[in-house]
Each structure stands twice: as C-alpha cells, then as structure tokens.
Design a protein around this motif. Sequence first.
Motif, short mmCIF file in Angstrom:
data_model
loop_
_atom_site.label_atom_id
_atom_site.label_comp_id
_atom_site.label_asym_id
_atom_site.label_seq_id
_atom_site.Cartn_x
_atom_site.Cartn_y
_atom_site.Cartn_z
N ASN A 320 0.87 -1.18 0.00
CA ASN A 320 0.00 0.00 0.00
C ASN A 320 0.90 1.23 0.00
OD1 ASN A 320 -2.09 1.80 0.21
ND2 ASN A 320 -2.53 1.38 2.35
N TYR A 321 1.06 1.80 -1.20
CA TYR A 321 2.05 2.84 -1.40
C TYR A 321 3.41 2.25 -1.04
CZ TYR A 321 -2.02 5.81 -1.93
OH TYR A 321 -3.19 6.34 -2.35
N SER A 322 4.13 2.82 -0.08
CA SER A 322 5.45 2.30 0.25
C SER A 322 5.42 1.28 1.39
CB SER A 322 6.39 3.45 0.64
OG SER A 322 5.93 4.09 1.81
N GLN A 323 4.23 1.05 1.94
CA GLN A 323 4.10 0.18 3.10
C GLN A 323 3.76 -1.26 2.69
OE1 GLN A 323 4.69 1.23 6.40
NE2 GLN A 323 5.44 3.03 5.30
N LEU A 324 4.48 -2.21 3.28
CA LEU A 324 4.25 -3.63 3.02
C LEU A 324 3.51 -4.25 4.18
CD1 LEU A 324 7.90 -4.41 1.85
CD2 LEU A 324 5.92 -4.04 0.35
N ASN A 325 2.60 -5.16 3.88
CA ASN A 325 1.88 -5.87 4.94
C ASN A 325 1.47 -7.26 4.45
OD1 ASN A 325 -0.23 -3.80 3.59
ND2 ASN A 325 -1.27 -5.73 4.06
N ILE A 326 1.03 -8.09 5.38
CA ILE A 326 0.62 -9.46 5.07
C ILE A 326 -0.79 -9.47 4.49
CG2 ILE A 326 0.10 -11.73 6.07
CD1 ILE A 326 3.06 -11.16 5.95
N ASN A 327 -1.01 -10.28 3.47
CA ASN A 327 -2.35 -10.50 2.93
C ASN A 327 -3.16 -11.28 3.97
OD1 ASN A 327 -4.66 -11.38 1.60
ND2 ASN A 327 -3.59 -11.98 -0.26
N PRO A 328 -4.25 -10.70 4.51
CA PRO A 328 -5.02 -11.37 5.57
C PRO A 328 -5.50 -12.76 5.19
CG PRO A 328 -5.71 -9.08 5.35
CD PRO A 328 -4.80 -9.36 4.19
N LEU A 329 -5.70 -13.01 3.90
CA LEU A 329 -6.21 -14.30 3.45
C LEU A 329 -5.29 -15.44 3.85
CD1 LEU A 329 -8.74 -15.16 1.89
CD2 LEU A 329 -7.42 -15.00 -0.21
N TYR A 330 -4.00 -15.14 4.00
CA TYR A 330 -3.03 -16.18 4.33
C TYR A 330 -2.71 -16.25 5.82
CZ TYR A 330 -2.08 -16.83 -0.63
OH TYR A 330 -2.20 -17.12 -1.97
N TYR A 331 -3.27 -15.33 6.58
CA TYR A 331 -2.89 -15.24 7.99
C TYR A 331 -3.14 -16.52 8.79
CZ TYR A 331 -2.77 -13.83 12.87
OH TYR A 331 -2.50 -13.77 14.22
N PRO A 332 -4.31 -17.15 8.72
CA PRO A 332 -4.53 -18.35 9.55
C PRO A 332 -3.50 -19.44 9.31
CG PRO A 332 -6.62 -17.55 8.69
CD PRO A 332 -5.55 -16.78 7.99
N LYS A 333 -3.19 -19.73 8.06
CA LYS A 333 -2.23 -20.80 7.77
C LYS A 333 -0.79 -20.34 8.02
CE LYS A 333 -5.18 -23.33 4.56
NZ LYS A 333 -5.33 -23.95 3.22
N LEU A 334 -0.51 -19.07 7.82
CA LEU A 334 0.82 -18.55 8.10
C LEU A 334 1.09 -18.57 9.60
CD1 LEU A 334 3.46 -17.28 7.18
CD2 LEU A 334 2.29 -15.05 7.14
N ARG A 335 0.11 -18.22 10.37
CA ARG A 335 0.25 -18.26 11.82
C ARG A 335 0.60 -19.66 12.29
NH1 ARG A 335 -3.67 -19.27 15.88
NH2 ARG A 335 -3.13 -18.33 17.88
N LEU A 336 -0.07 -20.66 11.74
CA LEU A 336 0.22 -22.05 12.08
C LEU A 336 1.63 -22.45 11.63
CD1 LEU A 336 -0.73 -24.79 13.16
CD2 LEU A 336 -1.70 -25.25 10.88
N GLU A 337 2.00 -22.04 10.44
CA GLU A 337 3.33 -22.35 9.90
C GLU A 337 4.44 -21.79 10.79
OE1 GLU A 337 6.37 -23.08 6.68
OE2 GLU A 337 4.36 -23.88 7.03
N LEU A 338 4.31 -20.56 11.21
CA LEU A 338 5.33 -19.94 12.04
C LEU A 338 5.37 -20.56 13.44
CD1 LEU A 338 4.94 -16.19 11.00
CD2 LEU A 338 6.70 -17.81 10.28
N SER A 339 4.21 -20.89 13.94
CA SER A 339 4.15 -21.54 15.24
C SER A 339 4.87 -22.88 15.22
CB SER A 339 2.68 -21.73 15.66
OG SER A 339 2.59 -22.46 16.87
N GLN A 340 4.69 -23.62 14.15
CA GLN A 340 5.34 -24.94 14.02
C GLN A 340 6.84 -24.85 13.78
OE1 GLN A 340 2.97 -26.62 10.85
NE2 GLN A 340 1.47 -27.50 12.28
N ASN A 341 7.30 -23.63 13.46
CA ASN A 341 8.74 -23.42 13.23
C ASN A 341 9.37 -22.58 14.34
OD1 ASN A 341 9.79 -24.44 10.36
ND2 ASN A 341 7.63 -23.88 10.16
N ASN A 342 8.76 -22.65 15.53
CA ASN A 342 9.34 -22.11 16.75
C ASN A 342 9.47 -20.59 16.79
OD1 ASN A 342 9.74 -24.76 17.82
ND2 ASN A 342 11.58 -24.94 16.54
N PHE A 343 8.63 -19.87 16.06
CA PHE A 343 8.58 -18.42 16.21
C PHE A 343 7.69 -18.08 17.42
CE2 PHE A 343 10.08 -18.79 11.94
CZ PHE A 343 10.80 -17.63 11.70
N LEU A 344 7.94 -16.91 18.00
CA LEU A 344 7.15 -16.45 19.15
C LEU A 344 5.81 -15.95 18.63
CD1 LEU A 344 7.11 -15.96 22.20
CD2 LEU A 344 8.07 -13.70 21.78
N VAL A 345 4.85 -16.84 18.61
CA VAL A 345 3.55 -16.56 18.02
C VAL A 345 2.51 -16.42 19.13
CG1 VAL A 345 1.70 -17.48 16.59
CG2 VAL A 345 4.07 -17.70 15.86
#
Length: 349
Positions: A320-345
């Motif tokens: 969004n202009y110069s700002q980058l952000n996560i596509n909300p559509l991928y958030y549920p599965k991305l949250r699970l992916e990061l959790s399974q890879n030992n990120f502080l979720v």
Amino acid sequence: MLERLITQFTNQKNKSDLELSLEELPEEIASESRQAIADLAAPEPYRQVVTNAVTEAVSKWQAGAETANSLVFLASPIENLAKLLDEVILNSEILVDVSVNCFGQQRPNDLSKIPKELAELLKKSESKIIVIPSLSQCFLRCIGGLDGIVYLREQVLENTQVFWLIGCNYWTWEYLDYLCQIRAYFEEEISLPVLTWEEIQDWLEPAAKRINADVSKEIPELQRIYLEKLAGVYLGIPAVAACLWLRSLHYHPESKTVIRRKHSLPDLPSLNSSDRYLLYALLLHEKMNLSALATSLGESQSVIRADVQKLRKLSLIEANYSQLNINPLYYPKLRLELSQNNFLVAGEN
C-alpha cells in the motif's frame, strides 16, 4: 441411507447448475466490492468493547481514583486497530473535555526521534490523554530499536497525570513482554472479542447491499454450508472473513446480481527460512517500508527487495504505497506455519 444419498446428489446437482451460471466479477464491481469493504466502520462488537472500556477507565482516572492510568487493546496483527480507536475517540463523549493527542501513527526513519518526540508531547500540557494507535510503529526489531519502548514504559509510571490509550497486536505485545517485560508497566489490557459468523454477517451487510449481493438467490443448504465453513476458518477475525467474502463473490449475468460461491483459504506456498523471518517481521510490525524491513532483518535492501517481490507474486505480501503488509487471506495458515517453526507466536484465543 438412501434418502441421505438422494439429498447429497440433489444438492450437488443444484450446486453444479448454480456454479455453471456464474461468472467472475466484472472489474468495475470487483473494485467497488473492495472499496465497500475498505469503507466499512469497525464491527459493532469491537466498538462497544472499546467504548465501554475507555469510558470506565478514563472516568476513574479523571475522578482521581487510585487506578491504572493506561489501557491497552490487543488484536490480531492484520486488524486495523488504529482505525477502530480513531472511530471510538471521535465519537466518545467522555473525551470531549480533555486534551487528546495521538502519537506514533507511523514509524520514523530515525528511531532515536521517538523518545524526543514523546518528550515534546508530554511538555505541552499536564492533564491529557495520549493515544498510541499502534505500538508496533514505536520500535523496530534491530539493535537500538527498543529505545522508544523503554522510554515510553518509564513515562507511563512517572506521568500519572496522563492517561495512555494504546493499541497493540498480540505478536508485538508478546515480543515486547519477552524482551522488556512490558506487561509490568501497563496494568490493564483488553483483547478484542472473537466474532461469531452472525456478527460478521451483520458487519458485512452494508457492503453486500452496496454491490447488490443477493443472498436470496442462493440455495438454502449452500448458504448454511457457506456460513458454517466461513466460521470454521476465519478465526473470528473480520479482516480474514472479509477477504474470504470477497473471494467468494461471483456474478449472475441473467439477474445482474452478485452472489456467493464456494470458497476456501488458499494453500500456503512452500516457504524457506528467510521467507519465514521476513513474514514474521511484517506481522510483528504490521506494516513496514522496505528500508525498515531490511534493517530489521539485517540485510541489504537489494536482497530484501528480491525476497519481497517473490512473496508479492505469491500474494502473501501486499503493498500500500510504500508500506508492506501481510495478505489477511493467508494469515490463519501462516500463523500455524510460524508456530510450528518455533517463532514467538501469540494470537486469538
């Protein structure tokens, strides 16, 4: 058993007939649909929780009661908490007779400015409310990037004549608590409620009316399945539900109306370690420009630019202009992916 098979066959046949008559949304309607979502006010349950909490907390503080002089609202990193706080503050009767100042709407390029700017704001008047819509914009995950947070937490204890109203995402809150025990300085925190699909429907209704979405043309059984499936995957987060809703919209050319079709969350592409760290940084900070992202990851902008471009092509990142952000559509599965890879979720209950 026979009746059940007949019912399943009939539903499948009706579903196929319905789908055959639908087309992708014309670009004009697709654009209007996205704008309709962007123009929605924050969900009423969110507004109610924030309004009640702010009214009670500020009233006690103004009355001189021995109570907390801060209130932190927590939400998903893909929710627009800043917009919610802005809407409530503009319409809050309890805040009309007190000076209200906003701070930290956007992360400065020079992080050393944060303590200085906050100190200047504190000098302007003695009794007031300071709103920090997004705490994630007041620090950066890098060497020296927490100076603003360290200064802020000290001021919360020292400046009891100021009431601090703060918005923060779960991931940032857990990260800051892990590094600098921020919970010890902010006594009261409130998580936004998990919304039911009925509440989501009520929230989306103005957008549906705006684009002439006709639920009545849907087969009742398919409508029920749609709603139940939506409730099962969106984690109670409006931003995810809105993306799923947009993804489900199709055009019925005969009646010139928009109706919903089958929908699902997209599969998460295969990610390497560098991808995960980059995506985690964006969730932690909600939005970042390329320079801040490179600094937080300790890489050159040229390297990060290539990684960002790859993830944008995969639709994981939006710009969004110069700002980058996560596509909300991928958030549920991305949250699970990061959790399974030992990120502080951290996240939704």
